[in-house]
Design a protein around this motif. Structure first.
Motif, mmCIF file in Angstrom:
data_model
loop_
_atom_site.group_PDB
_atom_site.id
_atom_site.type_symbol
_atom_site.label_atom_id
_atom_site.label_comp_id
_atom_site.label_asym_id
_atom_site.label_seq_id
_atom_site.Cartn_x
_atom_site.Cartn_y
_atom_site.Cartn_z
ATOM 1 N N ARG A 280 0.855 -1.196 0.000
ATOM 2 C CA ARG A 280 0.000 0.000 0.000
ATOM 3 C C ARG A 280 0.885 1.238 0.000
ATOM 4 O O ARG A 280 1.897 1.298 0.707
ATOM 5 N N ASN A 283 -3.267 5.934 -1.281
ATOM 6 C CA ASN A 283 -4.544 5.305 -1.619
ATOM 7 C C ASN A 283 -4.424 4.343 -2.794
ATOM 8 O O ASN A 283 -5.408 4.070 -3.490
ATOM 9 N N VAL A 285 -3.427 0.381 -3.403
ATOM 10 C CA VAL A 285 -3.181 -0.905 -2.755
ATOM 11 C C VAL A 285 -2.957 -1.957 -3.830
ATOM 12 O O VAL A 285 -3.572 -1.905 -4.904
ATOM 13 N N LEU A 312 -8.442 -7.458 1.498
ATOM 14 C CA LEU A 312 -8.628 -6.103 0.993
ATOM 15 C C LEU A 312 -10.100 -5.724 0.946
ATOM 16 O O LEU A 312 -10.472 -4.581 1.286
#
Length: 391
Positions: A280, A283, A285, A312
């Motif tokens: 990550r 923002n 991932v 996730l």
């Protein structure tokens, strides 16, 4: 921009990880857009992994994706380990109470695309020139050209990179923040798909003085087989007759014979372990092959992608429905725990089953295999890892 839109999660990559993430998010009431540079037909035909762990099957069933899996998947309660002309069956259910299923990644992708169609999920196929922007801010976005050449922008709260090893997501993390750990193995797999009924009820892992061989399957009519070959081997060096002859030598076992048939696919697969951290950045991932690759010996690649996505999806559910970032903050470490266990198991299976050019190493590997074949405790440990550790 010719077209601009907004969503909660922009998912880059329509492989099994991206499609499953979109599916799980839809079931949580979270909007997403899936972006893919390949065609739908390519995604539905691409031949990849075929073994699903117990946990992966449980996830797919719970997500409403189990109908065809239940009808067509082949449940396996163990594997055979073979050393020379000695063969031992490992009973997974006796060892750990779990099983695995043979159900190809291609079929999982087809099921996910069918579910996306039924739910009206937006998937933009055959995009080009895609790029990620401002991923370390609260306003990340993706730009690309769609299949008609129109310029597009998708704004999102989170971007999920599920676009594989060669995708754009991992490089979007600044190089100064990335760490990579990897191992290249000195051998590769020559794999074939053959139109022939499998000649075994469970997978056969065979260690022969000529090299490793694996007998797997994709269905009741199609077999999947592999041979250990030197790294960098060219597929053109292997005729169909040469492949079948070598497979017969490496699987030689009294009272058992190899089924042969037309070869419908042939390829050479490099063997590597690769782990990139962090998973990550702001923002953005990562999930699946965009963050990690394991050798296929332990059947972990697809299953790791599924476990990443489960973790996730839970984290994004908490973020968007409860404004709770604790799970998204812990996602990299939560995913890494299963990742490194699977990476070690894949390394252990690979080194134990393959033949080394170094005589000392070769004897150690053979000794380890003999021990596993003769120890119920060692077999239970193998079964626990092969069928999948709990999430």
């Amino acid at each position: 921009m010719d077209n601009r839109s907004r969503t909660q999660v922009a998912i880059v990559g329509a492989g099994p990880a991206g499609l499953l993430l979109a599916h799980l998010l839809r079931r949580s009431g979270i909007e997403s857009v899936v972006l893919e540079n390949r065609s739908r037909s390519y995604a539905e035909a691409r031949i990849r992994a075929g073994i699903l762990e117990q946990g992966s099957v449980d996830v797919l069933r719970a997500a409403g994706l189990g109908d065809r899996l239940n009808r067509e998947g082949m449940r396996h309660g163990g594997i055979y380990l073979q050393h020379g002309e000695r063969r031992t069956h490992l009973d997974f259910e006796a060892g750990c109470g779990r099983s695995v299923w043979v159900y190809g990644q291609t079929e999982v992708v087809k099921d996910l695309i069918a579910a996306a169609d039924a739910d009206g999920q937006r998937i933009d196929w055959e995009i080009s020139g895609d790029a990620l922007h401002d991923v370390d801010t609260d306003a990340p976005y993706v730009t690309y050209r769609d299949s008609d050449g129109a310029s597009c922008r998708v704004d999102a709260a989170v971007i999920a990179g599920t676009d594989g090893f060669h995708g754009i997501s991992r490089p979007a993390i600044p190089e100064a923040r990335r760490s990579v750990l990897e191992k290249e193995y000195p051998y590769a797999w020559l794999g074939i798909l053959a139109e022939t009924a499998p000649a075994t009820d469970d997978l056969i892992y065979s260690r022969n003085k000529r090299g490793f061989a694996l007998y797997s399957m994709r269905s009741r009519e199609v077999s999947r087989l592999y041979l250990q070959v030197p790294a960098g081997e060219k597929v053109d060096a292997w005729s169909d007759d040469r492949i079948w002859d070598e497979l017969a030598r490496r699987f030689a076992y009294d009272g058992w014979s190899l089924n042969t048939g037309p070869v419908i696919d042939k390829s050479v697969l490099p063997m590597r372990s690769f782990v990139s951290a962090p998973m990550r950045h702001g923002n953005l991932v990562l999930a699946g092959d965009s963050a990690h690759i394991v050798p296929p010996t332990g059947a972990k690649g697809l299953n790791l992608a599924i476990s990443d996505v489960v973790l996730l999806a839970r984290a994004l559910h908490a973020k968007f429905t409860a404004n709770d970032d604790r799970l998204i903050d812990s996602y990299p470490s939560d995913a890494a725990a299963r990742l490194w266990r699977a990476t070690h198991f894949s390394y252990w299976m690979t080194t134990m089953m393959h033949v080394s050019d170094d005589a000392f190493t070769n004897e150690l590997q053979a000794s380890q295999l003999r021990y596993v074949m003769g120890s119920e405790i060692a077999q239970a440990s193998l079964a626990e890892n092969y069928t999948g550790m709990p999430y």
